[in-house]
Write a protein that holds these residues in place. Sequence first.
Motif, short mmCIF file in Angstrom:
data_model
loop_
_atom_site.label_atom_id
_atom_site.label_comp_id
_atom_site.label_asym_id
_atom_site.label_seq_id
_atom_site.Cartn_x
_atom_site.Cartn_y
_atom_site.Cartn_z
N HIS A 198 46.13 50.32 35.06
CA HIS A 198 46.15 51.70 35.52
C HIS A 198 46.79 51.83 36.90
O HIS A 198 46.77 52.90 37.49
N VAL A 257 40.44 44.16 50.80
CA VAL A 257 39.73 42.92 51.14
C VAL A 257 40.14 42.42 52.52
O VAL A 257 39.31 42.14 53.37
N ILE A 294 38.66 49.54 39.79
CA ILE A 294 39.35 48.80 38.73
C ILE A 294 38.69 48.98 37.37
O ILE A 294 39.36 49.25 36.39
N ARG A 335 37.79 40.79 29.94
CA ARG A 335 37.12 40.01 30.97
C ARG A 335 38.09 39.61 32.09
O ARG A 335 37.70 39.46 33.24
N GLY A 336 39.35 39.47 31.72
CA GLY A 336 40.37 39.09 32.70
C GLY A 336 40.48 40.09 33.85
O GLY A 336 40.85 39.71 34.96
N GLN A 337 40.15 41.36 33.60
CA GLN A 337 40.21 42.36 34.67
C GLN A 337 39.16 42.06 35.74
O GLN A 337 39.44 42.12 36.92
N ASN A 350 46.57 39.42 33.62
CA ASN A 350 45.49 40.25 34.17
C ASN A 350 45.93 41.19 35.27
O ASN A 350 45.23 41.38 36.26
N GLY A 357 33.53 47.78 44.90
CA GLY A 357 34.94 48.18 44.88
C GLY A 357 35.58 47.89 43.55
O GLY A 357 36.38 48.69 43.04
N MET A 358 35.23 46.76 42.97
CA MET A 358 35.79 46.39 41.67
C MET A 358 35.40 47.43 40.61
O MET A 358 36.24 47.89 39.83
N GLU A 416 37.85 39.15 36.23
CA GLU A 416 38.16 37.85 36.84
C GLU A 416 39.28 37.97 37.85
O GLU A 416 39.23 37.37 38.93
N ALA A 417 40.31 38.77 37.52
CA ALA A 417 41.42 38.92 38.44
C ALA A 417 40.94 39.57 39.74
O ALA A 417 41.27 39.14 40.83
N ALA A 418 40.10 40.60 39.60
CA ALA A 418 39.58 41.28 40.79
C ALA A 418 38.71 40.32 41.61
O ALA A 418 38.85 40.22 42.83
N THR A 419 37.85 39.59 40.93
CA THR A 419 36.98 38.63 41.62
C THR A 419 37.81 37.59 42.35
O THR A 419 37.56 37.27 43.51
N ALA A 420 38.83 37.07 41.65
CA ALA A 420 39.65 36.02 42.24
C ALA A 420 40.42 36.53 43.46
O ALA A 420 40.76 35.76 44.34
N LEU A 421 40.65 37.82 43.52
CA LEU A 421 41.34 38.39 44.68
C LEU A 421 40.37 38.66 45.83
O LEU A 421 40.76 39.16 46.87
N GLY A 422 39.09 38.36 45.60
CA GLY A 422 38.11 38.54 46.67
C GLY A 422 37.52 39.94 46.71
O GLY A 422 36.82 40.28 47.66
N VAL A 423 37.79 40.76 45.69
CA VAL A 423 37.26 42.12 45.67
C VAL A 423 35.77 42.07 45.39
O VAL A 423 35.33 41.34 44.50
N ARG A 424 34.97 42.83 46.13
CA ARG A 424 33.53 42.82 45.93
C ARG A 424 33.15 43.75 44.78
O ARG A 424 33.90 44.65 44.42
N PHE A 426 46.61 33.74 36.10
CA PHE A 426 45.98 33.53 34.80
C PHE A 426 47.02 33.46 33.68
O PHE A 426 48.14 33.96 33.80
N HIS A 456 33.23 35.14 48.93
CA HIS A 456 34.40 35.97 49.20
C HIS A 456 35.35 35.29 50.17
O HIS A 456 36.56 35.40 50.06
#
Lengths: 303, 221
Positions: A154, A168, B137, B117-119, A150, B132-133, B121-129, A146, A136
């Motif tokens: 919602h 975060v 999301i 899958r992009g949803q 992405n 929370g994801m 990945e986008a959340a992960t790339a933003l550092g969301v755990r 991307f 993290h």
Amino acid sequence: MIDIKGLYKSFGQLQVLRGISLKVSDGEVVCIIGPSGSGKSTLLRSINLLERPTYGEIWIDGKLITPPDPYLHFDVIRASNTYRHMAQERQLPPDSPEDLDIVRRIKEQDLLKPREGRPYLDLMRRIEREHRVDDHYTRRRIGMVFQHFNLFPHMTVMENMVYAPMHVNKLSRQEAEQKALTLLNTVGLMDKKDVYPATLSGGQKQRVAIARALCMEPEYLLFDEPTSALDPEMVKEVLAVIKALVESGISMVLVTHEMGFAREIADRICFLDEGILVEDAPPDVFFSTPKSDRAKAFLEKVL
Amino acid sequence: MQFKFDILIPYLPQFGSALLVTLQVTISALLLGIVLAIPLSLFKILPVKPLNWLAAFYTSIFRGVPLMVQVFMMYFGIPLVTGLRFNAFQAGTLIFAMNSAAYLSESLRGGIRGIDRGQFEAATALGVRYPGMMKDIIFPQAIKSVMPSIVNEFISLLKNTTLIASIGLVDILRVGQSVQTATYRAFEPFFFISVFYYVLVMLLSLLGKLLERQVNKSDRH
Ligand SMILES: Nc1ncnc2c1ncn2[C@@H]1O[C@H](COP(=O)(O)OP(=O)(O)OP(=O)(O)O)[C@@H](O)[C@H]1O
Ligand SMILES: [Mg+2]
């Protein structure tokens, strides 16, 4: 600085990256180009750990973001049972030709197993303890854009932008919105802050996605073909935003098929083919006098 | 043969309170079922084999055992083994909720699988755990595609709750039976009950259709 050392990645039997080493200095813009399936996305996605390397290490600003790779540390190899067996209790001085030969064989033939004895494990743990940071921490400092945007469908544009800063980075809503507004302004979409992504054009979505990544104040930005999914008339507006970012001095790794743009903005071009970094050169050098036949053939096709 | 629907009139208050019982069981079971379905669907998608097996086993139980048997098990069987005491309302609600959870977790899993899958990945790339994801999301998007299944489940629950009459709870069916016993007339009470269920189910189906259209309309990108 991003420092990629000997990166390998396989999906099952398929070897996608085969020993990539690459450095990206602060403020540098590196463009990765290459044929489809050459591993560009996989390389990029490894940098923020969306893919886990099979071998190799990635260091960011002196911190190890992947597990340590024993094959990159000779002293770790020497601490292993495999080395001990192969050296057959002979006291080989480190770096003697025989010693180096054994190390090389262990490395090339991938002989290390998970159970390699105490001294080996202790060394691995020491490297982890001293240098490793968690995923993290890494991802917070690296933004990613991307091909297919992405955005979260919602959430409104504003909610898309403030979600990660609030959850975060623990900013207050007010701080996060303030920052989001400033960034929306720079990408020219102030008036879209309360709409849902479905109502935006592709170019607008990508600009929001870039702004969303910037909201986290990343030190590095990764782009994976940010204009490939766009209608031609929208490519320009997105490239203009990226160009403005280049001028702001942020470090960037960009996978792209836009050769003209790469030539214009890149400090270095990295040409990837079949998982190998075939060329790494300044754009003028690369585009005018590519050294390898593979790069020549590729450029002939795309230019 | 003459119809005498007026014989039902004295029983209307009873029908009324029975309706309340039916709706109470149905709605509490549905809500509890949704709440249980969320962790259950998580168990199904987390990359932890034992959790996957556990959740799959849970679902297969409710698929494999007849509903009536489940109800009897909950009301008569389980208390004898565990010493837990349920009244008929609690036992009915609980077993129907567990049943709904099995069914809904399956469609919730489908809904999560259907998310690009992009949803993630986008959340992960933003550092969301991960928690929370999922909460902010993934689930909000999955729930949308699961709305039609929730309405379907509402409908089958509504009909299946007639089984609670068998453990002595006075629902609409039970009132119908007592009308039959008292008046020796079977057609009128059961016709009344049929119409009642039919209308309610048709209304709910309509709601389901509307929701389905809503889901299909919304742009996923
Ligand atoms: N998760 C995965 N599982 C299995 N194979 C994968 C996976 N991701 C990528 N690959 C394979 O790895 C190879 C390289 O993929 P990658 O997406 O890195 O290529 P690329 O250079 O980005 O290509 P393109 O220009 O088409 O985007 C491809 O053959 C692809 O099918
Ligand atoms: Mg790609």
